[in-house]
Design a protein around this motif. Structure first.
Motif, PDB file in Angstrom:
ATOM      1  N   MET A   2       0.840  -1.176   0.000  1.00 51.72           N
ATOM      2  CA  MET A   2       0.000   0.000   0.000  1.00 51.72           C
ATOM      3  C   MET A   2       0.887   1.242   0.000  1.00 51.72           C
ATOM      4  SD  MET A   2      -3.324  -1.364   1.612  1.00 51.72           S
ATOM      5  CE  MET A   2      -3.896   0.238   1.558  1.00 51.72           C
ATOM      6  N   TYR A  56      -0.073   4.680   1.539  1.00 52.19           N
ATOM      7  CA  TYR A  56      -0.254   4.764   2.970  1.00 52.19           C
ATOM      8  C   TYR A  56       0.992   4.337   3.738  1.00 52.19           C
ATOM      9  CZ  TYR A  56      -5.093   5.591   1.893  1.00 52.19           C
ATOM     10  OH  TYR A  56      -6.236   6.129   1.397  1.00 52.19           O
ATOM     11  N   THR A  94       2.224   1.435   4.309  1.00 49.37           N
ATOM     12  CA  THR A  94       1.991   0.294   5.188  1.00 49.37           C
ATOM     13  C   THR A  94       1.597  -0.901   4.331  1.00 49.37           C
ATOM     14  OG1 THR A  94       0.766  -0.454   7.119  1.00 49.37           O
ATOM     15  CG2 THR A  94      -0.458   0.867   5.546  1.00 49.37           C
ATOM     16  N   ASP A 114      -1.239  -4.476   8.215  1.00 46.83           N
ATOM     17  CA  ASP A 114      -1.155  -3.466   9.255  1.00 46.83           C
ATOM     18  C   ASP A 114      -2.373  -2.560   9.318  1.00 46.83           C
ATOM     19  OD1 ASP A 114       1.432  -4.335   9.871  1.00 46.83           O
ATOM     20  OD2 ASP A 114       2.321  -2.988   8.397  1.00 46.83           O
ATOM     21  N   LEU A 115      -3.334  -2.773   8.403  1.00 41.72           N
ATOM     22  CA  LEU A 115      -4.501  -1.910   8.365  1.00 41.72           C
ATOM     23  C   LEU A 115      -5.346  -2.078   9.617  1.00 41.72           C
ATOM     24  CD1 LEU A 115      -5.752  -2.343   4.709  1.00 41.72           C
ATOM     25  CD2 LEU A 115      -4.589  -0.381   5.681  1.00 41.72           C
ATOM     26  N   ASP A 116      -5.846  -0.958  10.112  1.00 37.03           N
ATOM     27  CA  ASP A 116      -6.781  -1.041  11.226  1.00 37.03           C
ATOM     28  C   ASP A 116      -8.145  -0.542  10.746  1.00 37.03           C
ATOM     29  OD1 ASP A 116      -6.674   1.752  11.188  1.00 37.03           O
ATOM     30  OD2 ASP A 116      -5.279   1.853  12.862  1.00 37.03           O
ATOM     31  N   ASP A 160      -9.666   2.185  11.212  1.00 37.22           N
ATOM     32  CA  ASP A 160      -9.661   3.560  10.709  1.00 37.22           C
ATOM     33  C   ASP A 160      -9.265   3.610   9.236  1.00 37.22           C
ATOM     34  OD1 ASP A 160     -10.443   4.567  13.166  1.00 37.22           O
ATOM     35  OD2 ASP A 160      -8.393   5.027  13.804  1.00 37.22           O
ATOM     36  N   ASP A 161      -8.295   2.766   8.848  1.00 31.17           N
ATOM     37  CA  ASP A 161      -7.885   2.722   7.445  1.00 31.17           C
ATOM     38  C   ASP A 161      -9.041   2.259   6.563  1.00 31.17           C
ATOM     39  OD1 ASP A 161      -5.120   3.452   7.829  1.00 31.17           O
ATOM     40  OD2 ASP A 161      -4.793   1.431   8.621  1.00 31.17           O
ATOM     41  N   GLU A 196     -11.546   4.905   6.103  1.00 27.65           N
ATOM     42  CA  GLU A 196     -11.091   5.898   5.129  1.00 27.65           C
ATOM     43  C   GLU A 196     -11.325   5.421   3.694  1.00 27.65           C
ATOM     44  OE1 GLU A 196      -9.801   9.356   3.519  1.00 27.65           O
ATOM     45  OE2 GLU A 196     -10.225   8.981   5.627  1.00 27.65           O
ATOM     46  N   PHE A 197     -11.023   4.152   3.425  1.00 26.07           N
ATOM     47  CA  PHE A 197     -11.285   3.608   2.093  1.00 26.07           C
ATOM     48  C   PHE A 197     -12.776   3.664   1.775  1.00 26.07           C
ATOM     49  CE2 PHE A 197      -7.187   1.309   2.693  1.00 26.07           C
ATOM     50  CZ  PHE A 197      -6.543   1.830   1.590  1.00 26.07           C
ATOM     51  N   LYS A 237     -10.497  -5.987  -0.300  1.00 25.93           N
ATOM     52  CA  LYS A 237      -9.095  -5.993   0.090  1.00 25.93           C
ATOM     53  C   LYS A 237      -8.472  -7.201  -0.587  1.00 25.93           C
ATOM     54  CE  LYS A 237      -7.766  -7.592   4.118  1.00 25.93           C
ATOM     55  NZ  LYS A 237      -7.492  -7.763   5.541  1.00 25.93           N
TER      56      LYS A 237
END
Length: 138
Positions: free
Chosen positions: A43, A46, A48, A52-54, A56-57, A60-61, A85
């Motif tokens: 990614m 970002y 990351t 590692d996405l949480d 909040d990520d 945002e998407f 994803k």
């Protein structure tokens, strides 16, 4: 032309892609599916990886996807959306084949001219693996 697939996977040319989708949808009374894929492998926007996405990520998407949907709806276009994803090329190919789309609208993402539409690019992979017309915006 009743179904248009508009992949959103980090393209720097989204305004041009949205405009093309809007024009076709209005001309043919089509439905546009905005298909957002965030890359599981890397990614770069970002800094990351997808592991590692949480939450909040992902929120945002979803917000970016919702903004694109709202923009098209405000212009009188029938639109739906899907968020995935995974691997952009693979997921776009799978969606294009399984969703009975009439056309896919993509870009070359502004990559150098010598590398555009190479087999490793998302657009190149999609073009080489589906029988559906692909409108490529440069």
């Amino acid at each position: 032309m009743k179904k248009i697939l508009l992949p959103k996977y980090g393209s720097m040319k989204m305004d041009d892609l949205i405009s093309a989708a809007e024009n076709l949808a209005k001309k043919f009374n089509s439905t546009v599916t905005v298909f957002h894929v965030f890359n599981c492998r890397q990614m770069p926007h970002y800094g990351t990886s997808a592991v590692d996405l949480d939450d909040d990520d992902i929120v945002e998407f979803q917000k970016e996807l919702d903004d694109t949907v709202k923009l098209l709806k405000d212009k009188g276009i029938r639109v739906d959306s899907k968020l995935f994803k995974g691997d952009p090329a693979t997921d776009i190919i799978n969606e294009a084949e399984s969703g009975n789309y009439d056309i896919v609208i993509m870009s070359t993402q502004g990559i150098p001219s010598g590398q555009r539409l190479l087999p490793g690019s998302v657009t190149g992979m999609v073009m080489n693996h589906i029988d559906i017309p692909v409108l490529v915006i440069r």
